[in-house]
Design a protein around this motif. Structure first.
Motif, PDB file in Angstrom:
ATOM      1  N   GLY A 145       0.790  -1.217   0.000  1.00 16.42           N
ATOM      2  CA  GLY A 145       0.000   0.000   0.000  1.00 16.42           C
ATOM      3  C   GLY A 145       0.824   1.270   0.000  1.00 16.42           C
ATOM      4  N   THR A 146       2.168   1.141  -0.064  1.00 16.70           N
ATOM      5  CA  THR A 146       3.042   2.315  -0.071  1.00 16.70           C
ATOM      6  C   THR A 146       3.703   2.472  -1.434  1.00 16.70           C
ATOM      7  N   TYR A 147       4.258   3.655  -1.663  1.00 16.89           N
ATOM      8  CA  TYR A 147       4.985   3.906  -2.907  1.00 16.89           C
ATOM      9  C   TYR A 147       6.213   3.012  -3.024  1.00 16.89           C
ATOM     10  N   ARG A 148       6.860   2.725  -1.900  1.00 18.54           N
ATOM     11  CA  ARG A 148       8.089   1.929  -1.932  1.00 18.54           C
ATOM     12  C   ARG A 148       7.858   0.554  -2.548  1.00 18.54           C
ATOM     13  N   ALA A 149       6.714  -0.052  -2.225  1.00 18.02           N
ATOM     14  CA  ALA A 149       6.425  -1.392  -2.739  1.00 18.02           C
ATOM     15  C   ALA A 149       6.284  -1.404  -4.253  1.00 18.02           C
ATOM     16  N   ILE A 150       5.835  -0.295  -4.824  1.00 17.62           N
ATOM     17  CA  ILE A 150       5.646  -0.227  -6.271  1.00 17.62           C
ATOM     18  C   ILE A 150       6.909   0.245  -6.971  1.00 17.62           C
ATOM     19  N   ILE A 151       7.632   1.180  -6.352  1.00 19.16           N
ATOM     20  CA  ILE A 151       8.768   1.818  -7.014  1.00 19.16           C
ATOM     21  C   ILE A 151      10.002   0.922  -7.027  1.00 19.16           C
ATOM     22  N   LEU A 152      10.409   0.435  -5.873  1.00 19.72           N
ATOM     23  CA  LEU A 152      11.712  -0.233  -5.764  1.00 19.72           C
ATOM     24  C   LEU A 152      11.841  -1.489  -6.622  1.00 19.72           C
ATOM     25  N   PRO A 153      10.813  -2.360  -6.718  1.00 20.71           N
ATOM     26  CA  PRO A 153      10.989  -3.523  -7.603  1.00 20.71           C
ATOM     27  C   PRO A 153      11.179  -3.149  -9.069  1.00 20.71           C
ATOM     28  N   ASP A 154      10.626  -2.023  -9.492  1.00 19.40           N
ATOM     29  CA  ASP A 154      10.764  -1.612 -10.895  1.00 19.40           C
ATOM     30  C   ASP A 154      12.087  -0.916 -11.178  1.00 19.40           C
ATOM     31  N   VAL A 155      12.821  -0.536 -10.127  1.00 23.16           N
ATOM     32  CA  VAL A 155      14.111   0.126 -10.329  1.00 23.16           C
ATOM     33  C   VAL A 155      15.122  -0.854 -10.922  1.00 23.16           C
TER      34      VAL A 155
END
Length: 285
Positions: A145-155
């Motif tokens: 539910g946070t931005y980190r969960a969506i952003i970091l795997p795509d980095v």
């Protein structure tokens, strides 16, 4: 005799050009027609969209479909989530891919080729395969539910590392060796020479990754905890959920246009970098 043969060749060439141009125009028509239908449908009333025979040119125009998207749903929040996630992800992805590509290209260390082989192998693995263990990791980290969960795997994008490594490979090692003689460190060479010289590749990577992240759906849906944590593609997809009754196609078309419009803006704004990146890669061969 030679002139006669040349005139025959010219006639054949002109006929070929005419036929190829006609095929290209036909292909463009079929490719652009869905875009036209989507755009015009977003300004139609729902009853006009499903009318038989259809109105190829809207007879009645309305903007209520776009107003309803924002009135009935937290669309501004969806758009803000998508913009934030896309901007941060692309910035971090370009930084990580540039540093990794530079290291694999210009630095000698044990296991360099093996690491690059694993990166190439990672290109063959779709995200859907490891989405369950990745989600379990997010649960343990309490990031769902946070931005980190969506952003970091795509980095961690293997294609970005592969693309920029090829650009750094095209920079002669003699340039780096000459700058080292003058006291230039490898980090300084990366910042002052490597990044500027790989600008076309970085631009192409930024565009491709921005489109991919903006259109992301499955992972964003899995991490959504409520309607306020949706990204724009997820929120628009929810507009297509029907629970009975009449379907508001105008609302759905308007939501789809709002999702696609930023991609057109991104592409046409940075088209120069994308074209240069593709051309440079083709010339490098």
């Amino acid at each position: 005799m030679m002139k006669g043969k040349q005139s025959v060749k010219l006639r054949h060439a002109s006929k070929f050009d005419l036929a190829s141009n006609a095929l290209i125009l036909l292909f463009c028509f079929f490719s652009l027609f869905p875009v036209y239908w989507l755009l015009t449908g977003s300004f139609k009333y729902s009853s006009d969209i499903v009318k038989i025979p259809p109105d190829w040119i809207p007879s009645r125009i309305t903007v209520q479909n776009f107003l309803h998207v924002f009135e009935k749903n937290p669309a501004w929040r969806w758009m803000g989530n998508s913009v934030t996630i896309t901007v941060i992800t692309v910035a971090l992805l370009v930084l990580v891919s540039s540093a990794a590509g530079y290291g694999l290209s210009k630095m000698e260390f044990a296991g360099r080729k093996l690491i690059f082989a694993f990166i190439i192998a990672a290109l063959l693995i779709p995200k859907e395969i490891y989405i369950i263990p990745l989600y379990k990791l997010m649960v343990k980290l309490q990031w769902v539910g946070t931005y980190r969960a969506i952003i970091l795997p795509d980095v961690a994008m293997p294609f970005g590392v592969y693309l920029l490594k090829n650009f750094y490979d095209s920079i002669p090692n003699e340039i780096m060796e000459a700058t080292e003689v003058d006291g230039c460190s490898r980090l300084r060479f990366f910042l002052e020479f490597g990044l500027p010289l790989s600008k076309p590749g970085i631009g192409a990577l930024a565009i491709l990754s921005a489109v991919r992240v903006w259109n992301g759906y499955l992972w964003q849906l899995v991490n959504a905890t409520d309607k306020y944590s949706y990204t724009l593609p997820v929120g628009v997809a929810k507009l297509f959920d029907t629970t009975g009754g009449d379907v508001d196609y105008g609302l759905k078309f308007a939501g789809a246009v709002l999702t696609a419009l930023p991609l057109f803006i991104i592409f046409f704004s940075f088209q120069k970098f994308f074209t240069e990146g593709v051309s440079a890669g083709a010339v490098k061969g």
